[in-house]
Design a protein around this motif. Structure first.
Motif, mmCIF file in Angstrom:
data_model
loop_
_atom_site.group_PDB
_atom_site.id
_atom_site.type_symbol
_atom_site.label_atom_id
_atom_site.label_comp_id
_atom_site.label_asym_id
_atom_site.label_seq_id
_atom_site.Cartn_x
_atom_site.Cartn_y
_atom_site.Cartn_z
ATOM 1 N N UNK A 16 -68.459 44.387 -9.682
ATOM 2 C CA UNK A 16 -67.840 43.402 -8.804
ATOM 3 C C UNK A 16 -68.880 42.410 -8.314
ATOM 4 N N UNK A 17 -70.074 42.940 -7.952
ATOM 5 C CA UNK A 17 -71.127 42.100 -7.404
ATOM 6 C C UNK A 17 -71.576 41.045 -8.417
ATOM 7 N N UNK A 18 -71.743 41.480 -9.672
ATOM 8 C CA UNK A 18 -72.284 40.578 -10.682
ATOM 9 C C UNK A 18 -71.240 39.612 -11.239
ATOM 10 N N UNK A 19 -69.965 39.958 -11.054
ATOM 11 C CA UNK A 19 -68.949 39.043 -11.552
ATOM 12 C C UNK A 19 -68.895 37.809 -10.660
ATOM 13 N N UNK A 20 -68.635 36.672 -11.240
ATOM 14 C CA UNK A 20 -68.542 35.428 -10.478
ATOM 15 C C UNK A 20 -67.298 34.695 -10.924
ATOM 16 N N UNK A 21 -66.900 33.722 -10.131
ATOM 17 C CA UNK A 21 -65.751 32.917 -10.522
ATOM 18 C C UNK A 21 -66.130 32.118 -11.762
ATOM 19 N N UNK A 22 -65.388 32.301 -12.846
ATOM 20 C CA UNK A 22 -65.726 31.649 -14.110
ATOM 21 C C UNK A 22 -64.519 30.986 -14.731
ATOM 22 N N UNK A 23 -64.691 30.617 -15.997
ATOM 23 C CA UNK A 23 -63.591 30.041 -16.753
ATOM 24 C C UNK A 23 -63.387 28.563 -16.568
ATOM 25 N N UNK A 24 -64.297 27.898 -15.860
ATOM 26 C CA UNK A 24 -64.167 26.464 -15.643
ATOM 27 C C UNK A 24 -65.393 25.771 -16.220
ATOM 28 N N UNK A 25 -65.182 24.819 -17.096
ATOM 29 C CA UNK A 25 -66.279 24.065 -17.677
ATOM 30 C C UNK A 25 -66.639 22.878 -16.768
ATOM 31 N N UNK A 26 -67.932 22.660 -16.544
ATOM 32 C CA UNK A 26 -68.331 21.530 -15.683
ATOM 33 C C UNK A 26 -68.297 20.196 -16.426
ATOM 34 N N UNK A 27 -67.103 19.838 -16.877
ATOM 35 C CA UNK A 27 -66.938 18.611 -17.657
ATOM 36 C C UNK A 27 -66.539 17.442 -16.746
ATOM 37 N N UNK A 28 -66.207 16.321 -17.344
ATOM 38 C CA UNK A 28 -65.864 15.127 -16.564
ATOM 39 C C UNK A 28 -64.629 15.351 -15.699
ATOM 40 N N UNK A 29 -63.635 16.088 -16.224
ATOM 41 C CA UNK A 29 -62.415 16.354 -15.455
ATOM 42 C C UNK A 29 -62.732 17.194 -14.224
ATOM 43 N N UNK A 30 -63.597 18.197 -14.409
ATOM 44 C CA UNK A 30 -64.025 19.038 -13.274
ATOM 45 C C UNK A 30 -64.730 18.185 -12.230
ATOM 46 N N UNK A 31 -65.645 17.352 -12.674
ATOM 47 C CA UNK A 31 -66.401 16.515 -11.756
ATOM 48 C C UNK A 31 -65.470 15.584 -10.969
ATOM 49 N N UNK A 53 -77.860 23.754 -12.474
ATOM 50 C CA UNK A 53 -78.030 22.298 -12.614
ATOM 51 C C UNK A 53 -76.748 21.507 -12.385
ATOM 52 N N UNK A 54 -75.600 22.010 -12.894
ATOM 53 C CA UNK A 54 -74.357 21.252 -12.732
ATOM 54 C C UNK A 54 -73.902 21.194 -11.272
ATOM 55 N N UNK A 55 -74.264 22.206 -10.496
ATOM 56 C CA UNK A 55 -73.950 22.183 -9.064
ATOM 57 C C UNK A 55 -74.877 21.201 -8.353
ATOM 58 N N UNK A 56 -76.153 21.223 -8.704
ATOM 59 C CA UNK A 56 -77.093 20.264 -8.112
ATOM 60 C C UNK A 56 -76.661 18.828 -8.400
ATOM 61 N N UNK A 57 -76.215 18.595 -9.627
ATOM 62 C CA UNK A 57 -75.924 17.220 -10.043
ATOM 63 C C UNK A 57 -74.665 16.647 -9.407
ATOM 64 N N UNK A 58 -73.719 17.502 -9.027
ATOM 65 C CA UNK A 58 -72.487 16.975 -8.424
ATOM 66 C C UNK A 58 -72.582 16.871 -6.909
ATOM 67 N N UNK A 59 -73.580 17.523 -6.322
ATOM 68 C CA UNK A 59 -73.702 17.534 -4.862
ATOM 69 C C UNK A 59 -74.013 16.140 -4.322
#
Length: 345
Positions: A16-31, A53-59
């Motif tokens: 449970x600890x190591x699992x993270x929310x996934x399944x979403x690609x950091x593409x243009x639609x996400x951004x 990096x994708x979190x840093x870049x959208x912040x």
């Protein structure tokens, strides 16, 4: 006094600890959706230097925890989305009590902050009545509330030096930063808590020596939380590495140094997420990790899916008890009044 041993987890808990929310690609639609939701919710997105990096870049803003908390306090936004670990979001809440503070995954903890509790600090204080408590900002709100003065890795030496020489000092929780402060101040009545960041502690001296020998012209950017900080100074003292190439720096100061160094390559001893910001700051320089495995799994729990969920559903909100926040804020404010606090870590 030693810190408590790390918590042991069962196989199911680890899963449970190591699992993270996934399944979403950091593409243009996400951004586009993240930025649309942030505008709709009147939210500012803050990302720590160790984030993906994708979190840093959208912040909207990227930096160390204290700098980001200051930005949060000064922002006109009513909601702060803090992409980092839990104590960082707590600090933002302490400095911005009237704002809503969200962390995309509340399970994102910190081994260093967890190495001492409020109860443990109270017991330690009882053993040293009259001592001045200096806590690194990488601590929980409960610990900050029991603290006289907080410090950052940039101003820890100045904070301790400002305390009368005849007063005992309890320094916590990082033993490597504490050793750095003792080395710089020469203070014998400085007691150091035996805590550590498991990622920084794992960046060791032999690795650093081997990397430095393979690239003798490289600058060394060493975070003072690292287990190799003493080794770096030893290498300089022995002449194995020119002293001017060894720089003990906070993450914020690493960015400043990256823009001014004349070196063609830099060996970096800190969490590997920092490389992204360093390469953006000075793309002509070859920045390489001393330990490429130095990745914080807690930081990396803030995934693109977790950020999207946070903005859509207003989860997970961070709360700090009003009295705890009041006392903790006093310790942070006293820190800011001494020297230049610089970076948070």
């Amino acid at each position: 006094m030693a810190a408590t041993a790390p918590l042991e987890r069962t196989a199911s808990e680890t899963s449970v600890f190591e699992s993270a929310y996934g399944g979403v690609e950091p593409d243009a639609a996400w951004r586009d959706e993240v930025l649309r939701l942030a505008a709709e919710k009147d939210a500012v997105i803050l990302a720590h230097n160790y984030q993906l990096p994708e979190i840093q870049d959208i912040a909207h803003h990227t930096g160390d925890s204290l700098a980001l908390s200051r930005i949060a306090a000064a922002s006109d936004a009513s909601t702060i989305v803090f992409c980092g670990v839990h104590f960082m979001a707590e600090t933002a809440k302490i400095l911005s009590p009237d704002k809503t503070v969200l962390i995309p995954d509340e399970r994102a903890g910190c081994s260093l902050a967890d190495s001492i509790t409020g109860d443990q600090l109270r017991e330690w204080k009882a053993e040293h009545p009259g001592a001045v408590v200096v806590s690194y900002v990488n601590t929980t709100a409960e610990v900050k509330a029991e603290t006289d003065i907080c410090c950052t890795s940039s101003n820890a030496v100045e904070v301790v030096a400002s305390i009368p020489a005849d007063r005992e000092v309890l320094f916590l929780p990082d033993q490597f930063l504490g050793a750095h402060v003792r080395r710089k101040t020469g203070r014998e009545n400085l007691h150091i808590w035996a805590g550590e960041c498991h990622v920084h502690a794992g960046i060791n001296g032999p690795e650093l020596a081997a990397r430095a020998a393979a690239d003798p012209d490289a600058d060394l950017f060493i975070h003072p939380e690292c287990g190799c900080a003493t080794s770096a100074l030893y290498l300089a003292g022995e002449g194995a590495v020119p002293a001017e190439q060894v720089k003990i720096l906070s993450t914020g100061d690493m960015l400043v140094a990256a823009r001014s160094t004349k070196a063609k390559s830099v060996l970096v001893a800190t969490e590997i997420g920092m490389l992204h910001q360093l390469r953006k700051a000075a793309p002509e320089i070859d920045f390489r990790a001393v330990n490429e495995r130095a990745s914080c799994k807690y930081m990396k729990m803030i995934t693109p899916a977790a950020l999207l969920r946070c903005l859509r559903d207003g989860l997970d909100e961070v709360h700090v008890d009003a009295e705890t926040a009041r006392r903790a804020k006093g310790a942070v404010q006293r820190m800011i009044e001494i020297g230049q606090p610089g970076g948070g870590e």
